[in-house]
Design an enzyme around this catalytic site. Structure first.
Site, PDB file in Angstrom:
ATOM      1  N   LYS A  68       0.878  -1.302  -0.181  1.00  8.65           N
ATOM      2  CA  LYS A  68       0.003  -0.100   0.103  1.00  8.65           C
ATOM      3  C   LYS A  68       0.911   1.573  -0.082  1.00  8.65           C
ATOM      4  O   LYS A  68       0.410   2.299  -0.530  1.00  8.65           O
ATOM      5  CB  LYS A  68      -0.587   0.275   1.279  1.00  8.65           C
ATOM      6  N   ASP A 104      -9.970   2.319   2.722  1.00  8.13           N
ATOM      7  CA  ASP A 104     -10.545   1.705   4.107  1.00  8.13           C
ATOM      8  C   ASP A 104     -10.746   2.562   4.667  1.00  8.13           C
ATOM      9  O   ASP A 104     -11.481   2.087   5.794  1.00  8.13           O
ATOM     10  CB  ASP A 104      -9.031   1.781   4.011  1.00  8.13           C
TER      11      ASP A 104
END
Ligand code: ATR
Length: 273
Positions: A68, A104
């Protein structure tokens, strides 16, 4: 027959990812024709794998552990949320440029507020952990104006540094676990990776009180170690992160396809398996 637009999740490990199944259910539900796969990428080969995927006509990627931060560095343009989070979980090619987003945090907040109907405004919220998972959810939580947001971490300095970086967005404090004694919280969110190895953060007694809701960002077929611990401490409710997973996927799907799928039937379908 038109060829399906191609999407994928890249990670390592990635074999157990539920994203292909989630996006298949979204596509079925919305009548979209997509081909979504899981791609295992060797450490050190992420930039090359992304370049290959898009140059072969791929439309969008999800990115999971451990790439990420690398995806964040690779993106030509970032959403505000991704910029803050320092991590990207969604990539899309727009006008020849690589756009990076992080869904997220919005995924967690939507699961809490819409699916689980847990209010965040005016509440005392504790986030455990100060790694990438915690960082990604702080700004969306602060948007809901909690009374107080505390980040507590085994390594206290990491929590303090993180709190300083988000201090312009609301009342946020960072500390170690010991400093939590005499405090209690309405909502306790576990963003540590402890559950993955069956461990729980060592909290002073009383932090989780009888009315507390607890949420583990990890999901599993069985209640996680943190969920079991929270319930044993007298928590009112304990949830795993399956809803967050589906909600972050829905936000990615919307970015790519311009249509928001219904998440509840998908959460239910995954739960029933
Ligand atoms: P992620 O991107 O999943 O957040 P990370 O950046 O490696 O991964 O962060 C892992 C987090 O889980 C950290 O906050 C870590 O605490 P430290 O900063 O003190 O290392 C926390 N963590 C991992 N195992 C833990 C355990 N057994 N008890 C408490 N915290 C733990």
């Amino acid at each position: 027959m038109t060829e399906a637009d191609r999407y994928a999740v890249m990670g390592n490990p990635v074999a157990h990812s539920r994203s292909p199944e989630i996006h298949r259910l979204f596509a079925e539900q919305t009548g979209q024709i997509i081909d979504y796969r899981a791609i295992l990428v060797e450490t050190g080969r992420f930039p090359e794998a992304v370049a290959d995927f898009f140059s072969a006509g791929g439309k969008g990627l999800n990115v999971t552990v451990p790439f990420k931060q690398e995806a964040w560095r690779l993106a030509d343009r970032l959403s505000d949320g991704a910029l803050r989070a320092g991590a990207v979980n969604t990539l899309a090619l727009t006008d020849g440029a690589l756009y990076g987003d992080n869904t997220d945090g919005i995924g967690l907040v939507r699961d809490l507020t819409r699916n689980l109907e847990i209010g965040l405004g005016g509440r005392q919220i504790l986030v455990l952990g100060a790694g990438g998972a915690a960082r990604g959810v702080l700004a969306p939580l602060l948007e809901h104006r909690p009374k107080l947001l505390v980040i507590a971490n085994r390594t206290a300095d990491r929590a303090r540094e993180l709190a300083e970086q988000f201090a312009d967005l609301g009342d946020i404090q960072g500390s170690g676990f010991e400093a939590l004694k005499d405090l209690s919280f309405d909502l306790v969110i576990n963003a540590t990776s402890a559950s993955l190895s069956g461990q729980v953060p060592q909290l002073p007694p009383g932090v989780i009180k009888s009315g507390s809701c607890c949420y583990d960002m990890v999901y599993a077929a069985e209640p996680t170690a943190f969920m079991r611990y929270a319930l044993a401490q007298g928590a009112h409710q304990a949830f795993d992160g399956l809803g967050m997973l589906v909600e972050q996927a829905a936000a990615s799907f919307q970015l790519w396809r311009g249509i928001m799928p219904q998440t509840r039937p998908v959460i239910r379908a995954l739960r029933d398996q």
